[in-house]
Structure formats: C-alpha cells, structure tokens
Design an enzyme around this catalytic site. Structure first.
Site, PDB file in Angstrom:
ATOM      1  N   VAL A 144       0.835  -1.206   0.000  1.00 41.54           N
ATOM      2  CA  VAL A 144       0.000   0.000   0.000  1.00 41.54           C
ATOM      3  C   VAL A 144       0.873   1.262   0.000  1.00 41.54           C
ATOM      4  CG1 VAL A 144      -1.821   1.243   1.227  1.00 41.54           C
ATOM      5  CG2 VAL A 144      -1.861  -1.248   1.158  1.00 41.54           C
ATOM      6  N   LYS A 184      -6.904  -1.027  10.521  1.00 32.33           N
ATOM      7  CA  LYS A 184      -8.239  -1.329  11.059  1.00 32.33           C
ATOM      8  C   LYS A 184      -8.186  -1.862  12.485  1.00 32.33           C
ATOM      9  CE  LYS A 184      -7.010  -4.793   8.057  1.00 32.33           C
ATOM     10  NZ  LYS A 184      -6.965  -5.240   6.701  1.00 32.33           N
ATOM     11  N   GLY A 192     -10.951  -1.150   1.520  1.00 33.98           N
ATOM     12  CA  GLY A 192      -9.995  -0.683   0.507  1.00 33.98           C
ATOM     13  C   GLY A 192     -10.448   0.509  -0.293  1.00 33.98           C
ATOM     14  N   ILE A 203     -13.299   1.287  -1.623  1.00 28.47           N
ATOM     15  CA  ILE A 203     -14.685   1.769  -1.525  1.00 28.47           C
ATOM     16  C   ILE A 203     -14.731   2.886  -0.478  1.00 28.47           C
ATOM     17  CG2 ILE A 203     -17.084   1.143  -1.076  1.00 28.47           C
ATOM     18  CD1 ILE A 203     -16.356  -1.783  -1.506  1.00 28.47           C
ATOM     19  N   LYS A 206     -13.345  -4.187  10.848  1.00 29.46           N
ATOM     20  CA  LYS A 206     -13.938  -3.216   9.908  1.00 29.46           C
ATOM     21  C   LYS A 206     -15.385  -2.907  10.304  1.00 29.46           C
ATOM     22  CE  LYS A 206     -10.973  -4.973   6.183  1.00 29.46           C
ATOM     23  NZ  LYS A 206     -10.877  -6.037   5.177  1.00 29.46           N
TER      24      LYS A 206
HETATM   25  N1  HSE Z   1      -7.049  -9.257   4.239  1.00 29.00           N
HETATM   26  C1  HSE Z   1      -7.951  -8.207   3.886  1.00 29.00           C
HETATM   27  C2  HSE Z   1      -9.049  -8.813   3.011  1.00 29.00           C
HETATM   28  C3  HSE Z   1      -7.217  -7.106   3.173  1.00 29.00           C
HETATM   29  O1  HSE Z   1      -8.922  -9.972   2.590  1.00 29.00           O
HETATM   30  O2  HSE Z   1     -10.048  -8.143   2.776  1.00 29.00           O
HETATM   31  C4  HSE Z   1      -7.912  -5.788   3.146  1.00 29.00           C
HETATM   32  O3  HSE Z   1      -8.231  -5.319   4.425  1.00 29.00           O
END
Ligand code: HSE
Length: 444
Positions: A14, A105, A134, A136, A205
């Site tokens: 990233v 997160k 990500g 969105i 999340k």
């Molecule tokens: N490991 C996470 C996923 C990556 O699979 O969504 C993004 O947070």
C-alpha cells in the site's frame, strides 16, 4: 501555497501504491487539495528490498522516529499495520502536532477512542478511510453522504480473502486450503491469514463502520464473530440448490432491543446483489430511512485501491488544515460528546432464520422426531430437503430451513436434536439474512 509534507511509515504494497498514485495524479491532486502533497520521508524495516515505486527525493530510514519527530512533517501516513509499534507511533505523532492518515483497522477498532481523544485535544486530524473496504469510500459515504439518514442496517462483504475462498469453492470446486493458499499468493490475505479466516479482520472493519453509522462507541469486544474455518463445501453446494449463496457477512442492525453486531457465514438469496459479489471484491449495503438501500461495491484490498483511500484522506486533511478543529467532520461522524449508549445485543437475543444440516439415519420417524423438537420450541420449518440415500445404511444429509427464531431457542433445539439417537452429533447451522424483505429459500 507551501506544499504539505508527508512522512510515510511503511513501504509495502500500500505504501508503494500510495507513492505511485500521488506521483501519477500529482496535478489533479494539487488542483483538488489546493496545495501539493509531497512525501519527504519514508520508513521501511528492510531498506535493501526493491520497491515498486520511485523513491527519488524521499529521505529513507528504518527508524520511525525520523518521521514522527521531524518538525518538518505535517502528516504521518501509517501503513505498518498491527498494534505495535503503530499504536505508540501514532500517539507520538499526534502529540507532536501531526495529522495522521492510517489504514490500520485493528488499531482503530481497538484504540480508536483513545487516538481520537488525543487528536481532539491536540487539534489534529486522524483519517482512516483505508481501514475499511480498501477502495470503496464507505466511511465517507456513511459519515458524510448519508449523514441526513437514520441508518437502520448495514450488511457487508468486507473481507476479500473469505469471499475469494467461498467463490473458489463454489465455482471451481476447490478445497478450502487450496483457495486460501491462492489468496495468500495473490496478496489478499493478512500477514496472519487466521485474521481473515476467523472473521477478525471483518469484525475490525464492522466495528469502525458501525460506530460511524449508529453514533455508538467503537466496541470490537461486543462483535459476535464466526469465521469460515468450519465451512463444509457441501453446504456451499446445497445453498445453491436452495437458490441461495453462502457469504461471509458483517452485519450491523438497529433493533428495538439494541444493536446487532455480528460477523458470520450467512445464507442470502442468490439473486440479491450481494450474492453476486464475487472473488476478492467487497460490497456494503446500507439501509437509511431517507435514502433507502444503497450499495457500494469495489476492490476491498490491493495496492492502488487502498492507496486511493489513503490519498483521498490526505486530500481531506489538506483541505481541512485551515478550518477550526471544532468545525471539522467528527472522526466517527457524530460529535464525540453525543455518542449513544444503546446496548449491543447478546447474540442469544438475535433473531434470524436458519439453515440446518443434519446427518440422520434413513429410517422411519426421524423427521417426525426432529420436527417435534422444533415444534416444542415454537420453531417453524420453511423448507426441508433430504439428500439421496446411499443405500449402505450410512447417515444421509437432511437440510432444513426455519423461519426466524431467537438464537437462544435455536441453541436449545440443536442440543435436543443432537441428543436424538438417529441424528449425528455434528449439526451445521448457518444464519439466513433477508436482504430485500424476502428470506432465502422462500421460493425453494
Ligand atoms: N485481508 C484483507 C481482506 C485485506 O482480505 O479483505 C484488506 O483489508
């Protein structure tokens, strides 16, 4: 105007994506932000590794202090992930008067309250769009775009790895282990893939997005979490026969008794939009009382999708630099002193319909015994599907769909069913979520 100076903690996927997006779109970003955004310093654990980004003009170091203690850095972008050392570094950066952008997160879900309070005191901003789904812009959509709504429900596929695994099992008949190995190879999974598989990543999340949706404190500890570890590919196939799909969903729902926060494999109707979110893609459906249902879909992981969120946060921070801290958009959408203490429901009080798969002896009276248990607990059956008998006396699968039932009653029913002589001990149970009024299996 003087450029804004950024210090980057982390030069992984990233971090490099962020550098590439900042460089490629520098002109548009300056026109949007009103100032240039320049990365002056970057920190990586291994400076010898080749990077997929142009690092010229950036002072590199393996010591995060070089960023958080540099008086010339205005914004710290934290992309280390994990709690340690990110937690201490972010608090120190705030203490030093720096704004923070983070994709972390776990850190926001566990320590967000402390971090936001510190930022509030110091008059700096902490932005975390990249922590959820990500590319969105779901935090922004919920916090700002839908801020006129009373949000009643949020249902999301917010872990790409588990969605990829379920898609591979269903479409390619691959094993769980095979699909996970590929997700790791493709860089979707967390450093510790157990976080994906056990539902922890999705729960982090959900904690963040539910707080912004309902104006409640961050409370990771109150999320009911079930992962995919026990997923049996037979259930993925049987769900298809019922015109349904199994998805690993994160659900936050307002009910009369409190808020439901839960992450678990779920049956949804096959023709719903969420059912058709495949592979590593993410999607979040938000029900607002004014907007109605809205759906946000996109890449939930990956270098540039996540960088898109990091850069958007950077632009937001730059735009807001001159505004009075009291009048900035609150971190969690609601003013910090106005959070609600509405309780999060115990999972035992949650009401959902159920998919049950039992292994039963193929003999008279079995179904009657099972339906008697369910009837005694007032649980209505919506559909029954008995799989073919092998003729060799081995137990056969029996799939039942129930109408909505309180979890506590279902626990009792499953205990009583397991105690029947004609039923195997292992009972598979998957909650059903109606997305558009109709429950899964209603037409089965
Ligand atoms: N490991 C996470 C996923 C990556 O699979 O969504 C993004 O947070």
């Amino acid at each position: 105007m003087k450029p804004v100076s950024v210090g980057l903690l982390g030069l992984g996927t990233v971090g490099c994506g962020t550098l590439n997006v900042l460089a490629r779109n520098a002109d548009e970003i300056r026109r949007r932000a009103g100032r240039s955004i320049e990365v002056r310093r970057a920190v990586a654990r291994d400076l010898k590794r080749r990077r997929a980004a142009d690092l010229s003009g950036i002072a590199l170091s393996d010591n995060p202090d070089d960023v958080v203690n540099d008086a010339g850095i205005d914004v710290v972008v934290e992309l280390f992930g994990g709690l340690d050392p990110a937690h201490g570094l972010i608090l120190r950066a705030i203490d030093n008067g720096k704004h923070v952008v983070t994709a972390n997160k776990a850190l926001i879900a566990d320590y967000g309250q402390e971090i936001f309070e510190a930022a509030q005191r110091r008059g700096v901003m902490v932005a975390f769009e990249a922590a959820v789904a990500g590319g969105i812009p779901i935090v922004k959509a919920v916090r700002e775009g839908l801020s006129g709504n009373r949000i009643d429900r949020l249902v999301g596929i917010i872990n790409g790895t588990t969605n990829f695994i379920l898609t591979q099992i269903r479409d390619k008949q691959r094993s769980f282990a095979d699909a996970l190995a590929e997700a790791q190879l493709l860089g979707y999974a967390e450093a510790d893939p157990a976080f994906d598989v056990n539902g922890i990543d999705a729960a982090h999340k959900l904690t963040i997005i539910a707080a912004t949706a309902f104006g409640i404190p961050l409370q990771f500890g109150n999320v009911h979490i079930e992962g995919l570890a026990d997923m049996d590919s037979r259930d993925v196939l049987y769900a298809g026969e019922l015109d349904c799909r199994i998805k690993h969903l994160a659900i936050a729902k307002r009910t009369r008794g409190g808020i439901e926060l839960r992450v678990h494999p779920t049956l949804i109707r096959g023709d719903s939009m969420l059912a058709n979110v495949e592979g590593v893609m993410n999607a979040v459906m938000v029900d607002g009382d004014a907007a109605g249902p809205t759906l946000y879909y996109g890449a939930g992981a990956g270098a540039e999708p996540t960088a898109s969120a990091v850069v958007a946060d950077l632009i937001d921070v730059v735009r807001a630099l001159t505004s009075d801290p009291e009048n900035r958009v609150p971190h969690l959408a609601f003013q910090p002193g106005a959070l609600s203490d509405v309780p999060v429901l115990d999972i035992g009080d949650v009401v959902t319909a159920y998919y049950l798969r039992l292994q039963v002896k193929d003999e008279p009276g079995v179904l009657a015994a099972i339906t008697r248990v369910l009837g005694d607990l007032n649980i209505s059956i919506e559909a029954v599907m008995q799989k073919e008998t092998s003729g060799d006396g081995k137990p056969v699968p029996l799939v039942l769909m129930t109408y909505p039932v309180r979890e506590r009653d279902m626990n009792e029913a499953v205990d009583r069913i397991r105690a029947l002589d004609s039923v195997d001990d292992k009972v598979v149970r998957i909650r059903v979520e109606p997305l558009h009024g109709e429950a899964c299996g209603e037409r089965a």
